[in-house]
Design a protein around this motif. Structure first.
Motif, mmCIF file in Angstrom:
data_model
loop_
_atom_site.group_PDB
_atom_site.id
_atom_site.type_symbol
_atom_site.label_atom_id
_atom_site.label_comp_id
_atom_site.label_asym_id
_atom_site.label_seq_id
_atom_site.Cartn_x
_atom_site.Cartn_y
_atom_site.Cartn_z
ATOM 1 N N UNK A 259 2.138 13.838 -3.583
ATOM 2 C CA UNK A 259 3.401 13.722 -2.871
ATOM 3 C C UNK A 259 3.338 12.525 -1.921
ATOM 4 N N UNK A 260 4.418 11.714 -1.868
ATOM 5 C CA UNK A 260 4.391 10.505 -1.025
ATOM 6 C C UNK A 260 4.061 10.814 0.433
ATOM 7 N N UNK A 261 3.286 9.951 1.024
ATOM 8 C CA UNK A 261 2.913 10.089 2.427
ATOM 9 C C UNK A 261 3.006 8.725 3.099
ATOM 10 N N UNK A 262 3.200 8.732 4.398
ATOM 11 C CA UNK A 262 3.343 7.489 5.159
ATOM 12 C C UNK A 262 1.985 7.014 5.664
ATOM 13 N N UNK A 263 1.777 5.699 5.578
ATOM 14 C CA UNK A 263 0.582 5.078 6.153
ATOM 15 C C UNK A 263 0.977 4.467 7.488
ATOM 16 N N UNK A 264 0.261 4.815 8.526
ATOM 17 C CA UNK A 264 0.550 4.247 9.837
ATOM 18 C C UNK A 264 -0.623 3.386 10.278
ATOM 19 N N UNK A 265 -0.354 2.496 11.213
ATOM 20 C CA UNK A 265 -1.413 1.618 11.715
ATOM 21 C C UNK A 265 -2.047 2.245 12.943
ATOM 22 N N UNK A 266 -3.361 2.251 12.946
ATOM 23 C CA UNK A 266 -4.109 2.801 14.066
ATOM 24 C C UNK A 266 -5.258 1.866 14.411
ATOM 25 N N UNK A 267 -5.745 1.954 15.629
ATOM 26 C CA UNK A 267 -6.866 1.104 16.076
ATOM 27 C C UNK A 267 -6.606 -0.372 15.810
ATOM 28 N N UNK A 268 -5.395 -0.786 16.027
ATOM 29 C CA UNK A 268 -4.914 -2.164 15.918
ATOM 30 C C UNK A 268 -4.720 -2.642 14.494
ATOM 31 N N UNK A 269 -5.660 -2.309 13.567
ATOM 32 C CA UNK A 269 -5.491 -2.810 12.197
ATOM 33 C C UNK A 269 -6.059 -1.895 11.108
ATOM 34 N N UNK A 270 -6.311 -0.636 11.458
ATOM 35 C CA UNK A 270 -6.777 0.296 10.432
ATOM 36 C C UNK A 270 -5.617 1.160 9.925
ATOM 37 N N UNK B 38 -3.117 20.864 6.962
ATOM 38 C CA UNK B 38 -4.264 21.764 7.033
ATOM 39 C C UNK B 38 -4.645 22.208 5.625
ATOM 40 N N UNK B 39 -5.927 22.407 5.400
ATOM 41 C CA UNK B 39 -6.410 22.861 4.109
ATOM 42 C C UNK B 39 -6.948 21.727 3.256
ATOM 43 N N UNK B 40 -7.219 22.073 1.996
ATOM 44 C CA UNK B 40 -7.771 21.076 1.085
ATOM 45 C C UNK B 40 -6.659 20.239 0.458
ATOM 46 N N UNK B 41 -6.927 18.938 0.318
ATOM 47 C CA UNK B 41 -5.938 18.038 -0.278
ATOM 48 C C UNK B 41 -6.653 16.820 -0.847
ATOM 49 N N UNK B 42 -5.957 16.126 -1.723
ATOM 50 C CA UNK B 42 -6.450 14.861 -2.267
ATOM 51 C C UNK B 42 -5.542 13.754 -1.759
ATOM 52 N N UNK B 43 -6.116 12.832 -1.029
ATOM 53 C CA UNK B 43 -5.367 11.693 -0.499
ATOM 54 C C UNK B 43 -5.690 10.474 -1.357
ATOM 55 N N UNK B 44 -4.665 9.824 -1.844
ATOM 56 C CA UNK B 44 -4.844 8.655 -2.691
ATOM 57 C C UNK B 44 -4.054 7.487 -2.137
ATOM 58 N N UNK B 45 -4.678 6.313 -2.093
ATOM 59 C CA UNK B 45 -3.985 5.090 -1.679
ATOM 60 C C UNK B 45 -4.105 4.051 -2.790
ATOM 61 N N UNK B 46 -2.982 3.458 -3.163
ATOM 62 C CA UNK B 46 -2.959 2.418 -4.197
ATOM 63 C C UNK B 46 -2.183 1.218 -3.687
ATOM 64 N N UNK B 47 -2.617 0.061 -4.129
ATOM 65 C CA UNK B 47 -1.955 -1.186 -3.728
ATOM 66 C C UNK B 47 -1.056 -1.642 -4.869
ATOM 67 N N UNK B 48 0.247 -1.534 -4.674
ATOM 68 C CA UNK B 48 1.226 -1.846 -5.715
ATOM 69 C C UNK B 48 2.365 -2.686 -5.133
ATOM 70 N N UNK B 49 2.079 -3.951 -4.799
ATOM 71 C CA UNK B 49 3.124 -4.792 -4.198
ATOM 72 C C UNK B 49 4.238 -5.095 -5.197
ATOM 73 N N UNK C 6 0.835 -1.199 0.000
ATOM 74 C CA UNK C 6 0.000 0.000 0.000
ATOM 75 C C UNK C 6 0.874 1.255 0.000
ATOM 76 N N UNK C 7 0.569 2.162 -0.932
ATOM 77 C CA UNK C 7 1.284 3.424 -1.041
ATOM 78 C C UNK C 7 0.282 4.573 -0.986
ATOM 79 N N UNK C 8 0.697 5.659 -0.393
ATOM 80 C CA UNK C 8 -0.201 6.802 -0.235
ATOM 81 C C UNK C 8 0.456 8.069 -0.752
ATOM 82 N N UNK C 9 -0.377 8.964 -1.297
ATOM 83 C CA UNK C 9 0.089 10.289 -1.703
ATOM 84 C C UNK C 9 -0.896 11.333 -1.191
ATOM 85 N N UNK C 10 -0.366 12.502 -0.893
ATOM 86 C CA UNK C 10 -1.189 13.670 -0.569
ATOM 87 C C UNK C 10 -0.841 14.742 -1.589
ATOM 88 N N UNK C 11 -1.801 15.077 -2.418
ATOM 89 C CA UNK C 11 -1.562 15.994 -3.537
ATOM 90 C C UNK C 11 -0.369 15.521 -4.380
#
Length: 811
Positions: A744-755, A762-773, A737-742
């Motif tokens: 630009x690469x962004x880090x995905x962290x684990x929260x709530x045990x498995x989310x 701050x402000x408006x942005x487009x967050x995109x996540x793609x699965x590219x193993x 799993x890879x993430x971008x914000x506008x």
């Protein structure tokens, strides 16, 4: 090429024709009428794979992630293809157009036939053993259940060993090609447990070859052959590299991997021991190889018209129809396993020939295949032979990844026909008629005599079943009488079959009939033997024109939920974690798969199951505690389905939605603390972060909208009033799993045990996540290259092997 048609071609043509006709007529509804076997596991697979198959059909691209199972998981564990993969085309060619999955049994017979020819067993003797190997009850029962990949993987074992044996016998190029080709296809079917058993078979064979090499000072040649076969291994693995690496990568994070909770830590990763050995065969139950119904047919076998049980029930004024299902189940199986689809049986005739093999086969082969047969039996005993099997589970690399150890009998079902054919072959290579008749009498006395003892003394055996304690003693005694009748009938049939087989062999020994007649006669009675018992488990009643159409027909409950076009998940409270029908239409909280993600399984055991049980208990009293569904809410469970009717659908007004900004971040120090916390957490307001794994993050605020939702691609429009953590109702998987914000690469962290969580600005942005193993994208081109290399190697080796010079030296 000058060829004696009658001697060199006709026997093989007859053998292949027999194999083809067996499949053609036994599975005639599938071949001639276009019907489909009602396979429950395959229907479950269709439900699980629906999103993936639809995406492939609509876009021509591979969906590597599916949202339909267990909140989301890698799709290559469900349905997987590589563009340019030719293995599906290959299987159609080598099975002469027979439909899937019944074509596996045809090729299983061909595969065993090739193996026996490589051991120089004459064609007429190879046919019966080939039929017994592929047409055994284990395969038929597995086919009925939908274990298609397992059957294909087993049916390729003989071809793999044939390649190895041919290489050691001097035809290294042909051996290399057959080995690479067989292993390429076996790995394609992706049944690692059967591949593991194949490795065991190969190792036993290898040990036998080492012993022979030491005796004849041929270790250098042994080393050269192994080196050549390693090339075949590389080619076969290369032709499945994407499949192999993605599954290997996922294994660490699946239920086969190590637990994340210290309270459940063990010295070994892998499956729970009790779970792995739940289906262990009793020691006496192994004798179903000789007498199939020794512990009952385990199927819908018809009983005598007026069985003792029904007579006794009527005498006690109990209506038979009221208890028919329970009584029928009680009569069908009385062994120690929780249940079974039927006995494991490959024809009593093969046991008779197996004993001949022990008496007549050359010592090296005798030792190899006797050892293989015994290993399969001992492994299948599982918890009934704890000293060894628990040791292997704890210390043998990879063995603790597999369950249902009765599957190990596939090893024995492979070895028994091989040694039987070798015994028959070398019986007729000998010159001493008197010695042959004596050994024949011994083999008949042991196998036929044992079957006869079961017939004569059936009542002396323990005919009680574990669940008999639920019945009054007078009913148990009646059940035992019915069981005795079933056992006696089965034992008598086995004795008769062995008697006929022994008579045919004797007639050939004293030259009353030819070996060709013997071979065809044995093949005929093996077919009759297995055909009659297999029809109990898979017959015309098991076929439908379109079982999927009926199984997945929309219910009023489905129609109700399908009117909602939002992005959400559904919980079917009826056996949620062992059914995939829900996944056919919806993103499901549950599913049906043998290798869930480990964290999700831990969530099920520690949080989801208690939460669901508590909710159902209150709902039955009229109280719907939506706020208490902390875990279901964070998984965006908008609907709960309690049945098929429209009024069995309940909408959850507290589902968190696709993504949200929690107001508070709770830092935890361990997985145990985190999974405990989320059970009572208001997950819409609070989120957990493991401080030992991730940097501290801060809470943000704002609005978020899911704008794109495809398998492996999610896109969100974010308007953050305050920078901070954005939580997604998506399952966290660290590989691919890879993430971008506008952009630009962004880090995905684990929260709530498995989310998944991402810190957004701050402000408006487009967050995109793609699965590219990378395990898929960096290897898929090599898969196609290696597959073509294997096919070219096979065709070239066949041409080189059978290319003979003519009298003038021309090719």
């Amino acid at each position: 090429m000058h060829s004696n048609l009658k001697k060199e071609v006709l026997p093989h043509f007859i053998g292949i024709a027999i194999f083809y006709l067996i499949v053609l007529f036994y599975f005639s509804p599938a071949v001639f009428e276009g019907k489909i076997i009602f396979q429950y596991d395959i229907l479950q697979w269709e439900g699980a794979a629906k999103e993936i198959l639809d995406h492939r059909a609509e876009t021509g691209e591979e969906a590597l992630w599916t949202n339909r199972l267990f909140g989301g998981m890698p799709a290559y564990l469900v349905s997987f293809e590589v563009p340019g993969d030719i293995t599906n085309f290959i299987t159609k060619v080598i099975t002469l157009g027979l439909p899937h999955p019944v074509n596996s049994l045809f090729f299983g017979m061909v595969s065993m036939y090739i193996l026996l020819l490589s051991f120089k067993v004459r064609p007429e003797f190879s046919i019966a053993s080939a039929v017994a190997f592929a047409f055994n009850t284990f395969h038929i029962i597995s086919l009925d259940a939908g274990h298609n990949a397992k059957i294909w993987a087993i049916c390729l074992i003989p071809l793999i060993l044939a390649g190895i044996h041919i290489a050691f016998e001097g035809k290294k190029l042909l051996g290399l090609a057959l080995f690479a080709f067989g292993l390429l296809l076996q790995l394609k079917f992706n049944h690692l447990q059967i591949t593991y058993y194949t490795v065991i078979i190969v190792l036993v064979y290898g040990i036998g070859r080492i012993v022979q090499s030491l005796k004849h000072n041929e270790l250098p040649d042994f080393g050269k052959t192994v080196a050549i076969l390693l090339v075949g291994l590389i080619l076969a693995v290369g032709g499945n590299l994407s499949r192999f690496l993605t599954v290997l990568e996922y294994g660490t994070y699946s239920t086969r991997g190590q637990t994340n909770l210290s309270s459940q830590k063990s010295s070994q990763d892998g499956l729970d021991k009790d779970y792995a050995f739940n289906w262990s065969q009793g020691k006496m139950e192994t004798l179903t190889l000789l007498v199939p119904n020794l512990y009952g047919p385990g199927s819908t076998k018809s009983f005598p018209k007026d069985p003792e049980t029904e007579r006794v029930l009527r005498n006690n004024n109990i209506e038979v129809a009221q208890v028919k299902d329970n009584i029928d189940y009680a009569r069908k199986y009385w062994g120690d396993q929780p249940g079974t689809g039927g006995p494991i049986y490959g024809s009593a005739i093969m046991l008779f020939l197996f004993i001949l093999g022990i008496l007549f086969a050359p010592k090296p082969y005798k030792g190899i295949f006797l050892a293989i047969a015994l290993i399969g039996i001992i492994l299948a005993w599982g918890k009934n032979f704890q000293g060894l099997n628990y040791f292997l589970f704890d210390y043998l690399s990879g063995y603790n990844k597999f369950r249902a150890v009765t599957m190990a009998l596939s090893i024995s079902l492979f070895a028994i026909p091989v040694l039987g054919a070798l015994g028959l072959e070398y019986l007729f290579r000998g010159k001493e008629r008197k010695a042959a008749i004596k050994s024949l009498a011994i083999a008949f006395g042991v196998s036929g005599g044992l079957a006869l003892l079961f017939w004569l003394f059936a009542g002396a055996f323990n005919l009680r079943a574990p669940f008999d304690d639920n019945f009054p003693e007078w009913l148990v005694e009646a059940l035992k009488e019915d069981r005795k009748a079933i056992l006696k009938s089965s034992a008598l049939k086995s004795f008769v079959m062995i008697l006929i087989a022994a008579g045919l062999v004797w007639a050939a020994v004293v030259e009353k009939i030819s070996t060709s007649v013997l071979g065809l006669g044995l093949a005929l009675i093996v077919i009759i033997d297995l055909w009659t018992i297999n029809k109990l488990f898979l017959n015309e009643d098991d076929y439908q024109y379109s079982p999927a159409e009926q199984f997945f027909a929309k219910t009023p409950a489905d129609e109700t939920i399908l009117r909602d076009n939002d992005y959400f998940r559904v919980l079917n409270i009826n056996n949620p974690f062992n059914e995939a029908r829900t996944s056919y239409y919806f993103n499901s909280i549950g599913g049906y798969h043998g290798a869930k993600m480990k964290r999700y399984q831990e969530l099920i055991e520690n949080a989801l199951n208690p939460e669901i049980q508590n909710f159902v208990a209150k709902a039955q009293e009229g109280e719907f505690s939506w706020m208490e569904l902390s875990v279901l809410n964070m998984l965006n469970t908008k609907y709960i389905m309690a049945g098929r009717a429209e009024n069995a659908v309940f909408q959850n007004p507290e589902a968190n939605g696709p993504a949200w900004f929690p107001e508070e971040i709770m830092i935890v120090k361990s997985n145990d603390e985190e999974i405990q916390a989320i059970q009572t957490l208001d997950t819409k307001r609070k989120a957990t972060i493991n401080g030992n794994e991730f940097d501290n993050v801060f809470a943000g605020s704002g609005a978020v909208d899911l704008s794109k939702n495809e398998p492996g691609t999610l896109e969100y429009n974010v308007d953050a009033q305050k920078a901070g953590l954005l939580v997604f109702s998506e399952i966290f998987y660290p590989k691919g799993w890879k993430a971008t914000i506008n952009d630009q690469p962004a880090s995905i962290i684990r929260t709530n045990y498995l989310l998944r969580g991402i810190v957004v600005p701050e402000g408006k942005s487009v967050v995109k996540m793609t699965f590219e193993p990378s395990s898929y994208y960096s290897t898929k081109i090599f898969v196609v290259i290696f597959q073509y290399l294997v096919v070219l190697l096979l065709l070239g080796s066949i041409f080189m092997t059978f290319r003979k010079p003519s009298a003038d030296g021309q090719a």
